[in-house]
Design an enzyme around this catalytic site. Sequence first.
Site, PDB file in Angstrom:
ATOM      1  N   TYR A  17     104.357 100.287  21.062  1.00 37.56           N
ATOM      2  CA  TYR A  17     104.025  98.869  20.890  1.00 37.56           C
ATOM      3  C   TYR A  17     102.558  98.628  21.248  1.00 37.56           C
ATOM      4  O   TYR A  17     101.827  97.965  20.512  1.00 37.56           O
ATOM      5  CB  TYR A  17     104.942  97.995  21.753  1.00 37.56           C
ATOM      6  CG  TYR A  17     104.731  96.522  21.501  1.00 37.56           C
ATOM      7  CD1 TYR A  17     105.448  95.866  20.513  1.00 37.56           C
ATOM      8  CD2 TYR A  17     103.795  95.802  22.238  1.00 37.56           C
ATOM      9  CE1 TYR A  17     105.240  94.506  20.266  1.00 37.56           C
ATOM     10  CE2 TYR A  17     103.590  94.454  21.999  1.00 37.56           C
ATOM     11  CZ  TYR A  17     104.317  93.817  21.015  1.00 37.56           C
ATOM     12  OH  TYR A  17     104.092  92.478  20.758  1.00 37.56           O
ATOM     13  N   HIS A  21      99.322  97.487  18.737  1.00 30.66           N
ATOM     14  CA  HIS A  21      98.571  96.256  18.993  1.00 30.66           C
ATOM     15  C   HIS A  21      97.130  96.508  19.428  1.00 30.66           C
ATOM     16  O   HIS A  21      96.339  95.570  19.511  1.00 30.66           O
ATOM     17  CB  HIS A  21      99.313  95.381  20.011  1.00 30.66           C
ATOM     18  CG  HIS A  21     100.421  94.627  19.366  1.00 30.66           C
ATOM     19  ND1 HIS A  21     101.659  95.186  19.145  1.00 30.66           N
ATOM     20  CD2 HIS A  21     100.468  93.381  18.841  1.00 30.66           C
ATOM     21  CE1 HIS A  21     102.424  94.305  18.511  1.00 30.66           C
ATOM     22  NE2 HIS A  21     101.726  93.197  18.322  1.00 30.66           N
ATOM     23  N   TYR A  40      95.336  83.273  20.608  1.00 32.48           N
ATOM     24  CA  TYR A  40      96.632  83.956  20.646  1.00 32.48           C
ATOM     25  C   TYR A  40      96.517  85.226  21.475  1.00 32.48           C
ATOM     26  O   TYR A  40      95.650  86.058  21.235  1.00 32.48           O
ATOM     27  CB  TYR A  40      97.058  84.270  19.212  1.00 32.48           C
ATOM     28  CG  TYR A  40      98.390  84.955  19.050  1.00 32.48           C
ATOM     29  CD1 TYR A  40      99.448  84.733  19.917  1.00 32.48           C
ATOM     30  CD2 TYR A  40      98.604  85.816  17.979  1.00 32.48           C
ATOM     31  CE1 TYR A  40     100.673  85.355  19.734  1.00 32.48           C
ATOM     32  CE2 TYR A  40      99.828  86.441  17.785  1.00 32.48           C
ATOM     33  CZ  TYR A  40     100.853  86.207  18.672  1.00 32.48           C
ATOM     34  OH  TYR A  40     102.072  86.828  18.485  1.00 32.48           O
ATOM     35  N   TRP A  75     104.196  93.425   8.344  1.00 32.88           N
ATOM     36  CA  TRP A  75     104.020  93.654   9.786  1.00 32.88           C
ATOM     37  C   TRP A  75     105.357  93.536  10.525  1.00 32.88           C
ATOM     38  O   TRP A  75     105.673  94.336  11.384  1.00 32.88           O
ATOM     39  CB  TRP A  75     102.998  92.668  10.347  1.00 32.88           C
ATOM     40  CG  TRP A  75     102.750  92.824  11.816  1.00 32.88           C
ATOM     41  CD1 TRP A  75     103.304  92.078  12.821  1.00 32.88           C
ATOM     42  CD2 TRP A  75     101.905  93.782  12.452  1.00 32.88           C
ATOM     43  NE1 TRP A  75     102.846  92.515  14.045  1.00 32.88           N
ATOM     44  CE2 TRP A  75     101.977  93.559  13.844  1.00 32.88           C
ATOM     45  CE3 TRP A  75     101.088  94.803  11.977  1.00 32.88           C
ATOM     46  CZ2 TRP A  75     101.273  94.324  14.770  1.00 32.88           C
ATOM     47  CZ3 TRP A  75     100.373  95.557  12.900  1.00 32.88           C
ATOM     48  CH2 TRP A  75     100.472  95.313  14.275  1.00 32.88           C
TER      49      TRP A  75
END
Length: 123
Positions: A17, A21, A40, A75
Amino acid sequence: MRVCFRSSVQPELLVEYRRRHAAVWPEMLSALKDAGWNNYSLFLDDDGLLIGYLECDDFDAARARMALADVNARWQVEMAALFRDSDVQPDEGFRVLDEVFNLEGQLAAATGTGSGAAAVVEH
C-alpha cells in the site's frame, strides 16, 4: 468543507500500500485535483487503520466527479485487494467521521471574528 474518513488496509499488505502511494499515477493525481479534492492526505497506522483528510466545496459532488473519471475506476481495481473489505471498492468503503473540534473555528467563535461553523457530512 473539511472531511475526514477511515478505512482499513490489510496489515500484511501495508508495504505494498505504501509503495503504491509513494508514486500515484499522475493521471490519478490530476483527476483528484480536478474533482475538487484539495489538501488531500492519507495517514496509515501499523495495524492497517487508514485515515484520510481532504478539503472540498461539497464532498458528495467531489466523490461523484471522481466516479466519472476512467482513471479512478482503474485505480480502485488496482487497490481493492489491499483493503480488508475487498468486496467494496476502496473509495466506496470510506467511513466519514464527525468533526467534533476545530481550533480555528472555536477561536473565531470565541472572539466573534467568524461563524465558527464546521461543515458536517451526513452518511
